[in-house]
Design a protein around this motif. Structure first.
Motif, short mmCIF file in Angstrom:
data_model
loop_
_atom_site.label_atom_id
_atom_site.label_comp_id
_atom_site.label_asym_id
_atom_site.label_seq_id
_atom_site.Cartn_x
_atom_site.Cartn_y
_atom_site.Cartn_z
N UNK A 106 14.84 3.13 75.00
CA UNK A 106 14.38 1.75 75.17
C UNK A 106 13.05 1.79 74.40
N UNK A 123 25.91 1.47 73.99
CA UNK A 123 25.16 0.09 74.40
C UNK A 123 24.21 -0.03 73.52
N UNK A 125 17.67 -1.68 73.76
CA UNK A 125 18.01 -0.92 74.82
C UNK A 125 19.39 0.00 74.28
N UNK A 128 22.36 2.93 74.51
CA UNK A 128 22.92 4.20 75.16
C UNK A 128 23.88 4.92 74.12
N UNK A 176 5.81 1.31 72.48
CA UNK A 176 6.23 2.73 73.15
C UNK A 176 7.77 2.76 72.96
N UNK A 232 10.84 4.94 75.02
CA UNK A 232 11.05 5.82 76.09
C UNK A 232 12.47 6.48 76.05
N UNK A 233 12.67 7.86 75.71
CA UNK A 233 13.94 8.56 75.64
C UNK A 233 14.30 8.79 76.98
N UNK A 234 15.79 8.72 77.47
CA UNK A 234 16.03 8.66 78.68
C UNK A 234 17.36 9.51 78.71
N UNK A 235 17.86 9.85 79.91
CA UNK A 235 18.94 10.33 80.29
C UNK A 235 19.83 9.73 81.17
N UNK A 236 20.58 8.57 80.75
CA UNK A 236 21.34 7.62 81.72
C UNK A 236 22.18 8.51 82.69
N UNK A 237 22.26 8.25 83.93
CA UNK A 237 23.19 9.04 84.74
C UNK A 237 24.20 8.41 85.46
N UNK A 238 24.12 6.98 85.46
CA UNK A 238 25.33 6.32 86.03
C UNK A 238 24.89 4.98 86.20
N UNK A 241 28.08 1.75 82.77
CA UNK A 241 27.80 3.24 82.47
C UNK A 241 29.30 3.56 81.87
#
Lengths: 104, 104
Positions: free
Chosen positions: A7, A39, A55, A57, A89, A91-97, A101
């Motif tokens: 993001x 995404x 955004x 994924x 900014x 933000x590095x993320x780990x999408x979990x569900x 998804x």
């Protein structure tokens, strides 16, 4: 594989926000055919009129890295660069569900 | 209608992050059936072990507001509340397009 999310905020030069949105939507169209991109949404906000947020994924972080090596991606980055004043900014993320998804 | 996006950070009490993820995934399951919810993704990150980020897209801001009035949503919020130490930044967005964007 572990999903990878981003993001990130990009700041356009004054008056160039909509031109930058157009370039990022071209990137999104390219992403329709790019392996592992699940995404890629382009967002704006009335409260920050020069900012654009993306955004993303990805099936895996390596898919994201590989996408940056594609010639069409590089060409889009070149077109976008003159419109960009800076980056906010990221933000590095780990999408979990969740809803929207992709399993697997 | 104008789409409505939210990217918000929630901080769990120490050791409660995974319990909070579970509750937020229950919310995501509820959102499968909620009118106007187009995306509801739950994210974590290795770099901030107590944080959870939720990425949402709604058909319209009023759909989001309406969702908070649903009894099942209120019950999930009640279950989540004791796990939450605080809230980080929340960015309100207007998603304009991209891969995974619902037209119309």
């Amino acid at each position: 594989m572990i999903k990878f999310g981003l993001f990130g905020k990009v700041i356009a030069h004054a008056g160039q926000r909509d031109a930058l949105v157009k370039v990022l939507l071209e990137a999104a169209t390219l992403m329709e055919t790019v392996e592992g991109c699940e995404l890629y949404i382009v967002n704006i906000s009335d409260s920050e009129p020069e900012a654009v947020w993306v955004t993303e994924i990805w099936r895996d972080e390596s898919d994201h890295k590989d996408s940056l090596m594609i010639e069409e991606t590089k060409a889009i980055i070149q077109r976008g660069r003159p419109l960009i004043a800076g980056f906010g900014e990221q933000t590095k993320l780990c999408p979990v569900g969740g809803k929207g998804f992709f399993e697997g």
